[in-house]
Design an enzyme around this catalytic site. Structure first.
Site, PDB file in Angstrom:
ATOM      1  CG  ASP A 167       7.294  12.368   1.531  1.00 16.76           C
ATOM      2  OD1 ASP A 167       7.517  13.009   2.580  1.00 16.76           O
ATOM      3  OD2 ASP A 167       6.334  11.607   1.394  1.00 16.76           O
TER       4      ASP A 167
ATOM      5  CB  ALA B 278       5.229   8.001   5.224  1.00 15.92           C
TER       6      ALA B 278
ATOM      7  CE  LYS C 102       3.607  13.850   9.534  1.00 13.05           C
ATOM      8  NZ  LYS C 102       3.062  13.640   8.179  1.00 13.05           N
TER       9      LYS C 102
ATOM     10  CG  ASP D  77       3.634   9.813  -0.896  1.00 14.93           C
ATOM     11  OD1 ASP D  77       4.523  10.484  -0.338  1.00 14.93           O
ATOM     12  OD2 ASP D  77       2.669   9.331  -0.279  1.00 14.93           O
TER      13      ASP D  77
END
Length: 269
Positions: free
Chosen positions: A12, A14, A53, A186
């Site tokens: 991934d 960010a 998003k 994460d």
């Protein structure tokens, strides 16, 4: 490299390889909604982090808080047209800030170099669009991080937690079967992506979206409280199907060696 070993690591962005604490997306969500007098807390925003998003915006609006705030401000229920309007504003805001938050997290460059030395290819899947990545990639490259392959939802035609971006990485880099691939992320949705692909999944705690701390907050937190929060993150990863959870990306090479040992034991049976 032996045949029955990990051949591809799919990261991934960010909170995993760049942007400690996954700050950029959260900041942009805050700005986008606040411009319309709708305010979400950081935990509310982070609950859906890792999604494509537009789906993230839809999920926030669908919460009790989001729906009630929208009715208060606009006097009606939200629609898909509103989702699109927020998304366009999100993209415009993101382009202004995303490159500022694209420095590699400490240990990323060294971990990736170690994986390459092990003969492992480096892929990436993300909730960012290809246009957003045009801002992110050069900034990450300046810091020394360059994946072999980056797949976005608009390119794959599907977002996480579906496995299709990960499959596209496998196709482009000619790596199969999925058991020779590891997904590193994460967020819960990263783990679900790996599980749905039939790949291995590794969750990272420090710098993660799930831990939700800036570097300053991390350094200032009392040790006992920090340990408790890390334990809670670890449990969330395993509940989502993670095979391994590591404290930092610096531990990734050893984690993959552990997976290789498991693969070798499986082959020996």
């Amino acid at each position: 490299m032996e045949q029955n070993q990990i051949k591809l690591a799919v990261f991934d962005w960010a909170g995993t390889t760049v942007d400690y604490g996954s700050s950029a997306p959260a900041v942009v969500f805050e700005r986008t909604f606040a411009a319309k007098s709708i305010r979400f807390t950081r935990p509310e925003i982070n609950a859906f982090m890792g999604m494509e998003k537009k789906g993230h915006i839809r999920s926030l609006l669908a919460t009790e808080s989001g729906s009630s705030q929208f009715r208060r401000v606009f006097g009606r229920d939200w629609t898909e047209n509103d989702v699109e309007d927020f998304y366009q504003a999100f993209e415009a805001n993101l382009f202004d800030v995303v490159a500022e938050y694209s420095a590699p997290i400490s240990g990323t460059v060294e971990a990736v170099r170690a994986l390459r030395d092990m003969g492992i290819k480096i892929g990436s899947t993300t909730g960012y669009t290809s246009q957003m990545m045009e801002r992110v990639l050069p900034a990450a490259e300046k810091g020394g991080y360059v994946p072999d392959c980056v797949v976005t939802p608009d390119i794959a035609g599907a977002a996480r937690p579906s496995p299709f971006m990960l499959f596209e990485c496998m196709k482009r880099l000619n790596v199969y079967p999925p058991r020779l691939v590891v997904k590193v992320g994460d967020t819960v949705i990263d783990m679900e992506e790996g599980v749905n692909a039939g790949a291995w999944s590794i969750g990272i705690i420090t710098g993660s979206n799930l831990l939700g701390l800036t570097e300053d907050e991390y350094d200032a937190m009392p040790a006992q409280e920090l340990a408790a929060r890390k334990k809670a993150v670890e449990e969330k990863y395993y509940a989502a199907g993670a095979d391994l959870v590591i404290d930092s990306i610096a531990q990734l090479p050893e984690a993959i060696r552990e997976i290789n040992r498991r693969l070798a034991e499986e082959e020996a049976k």
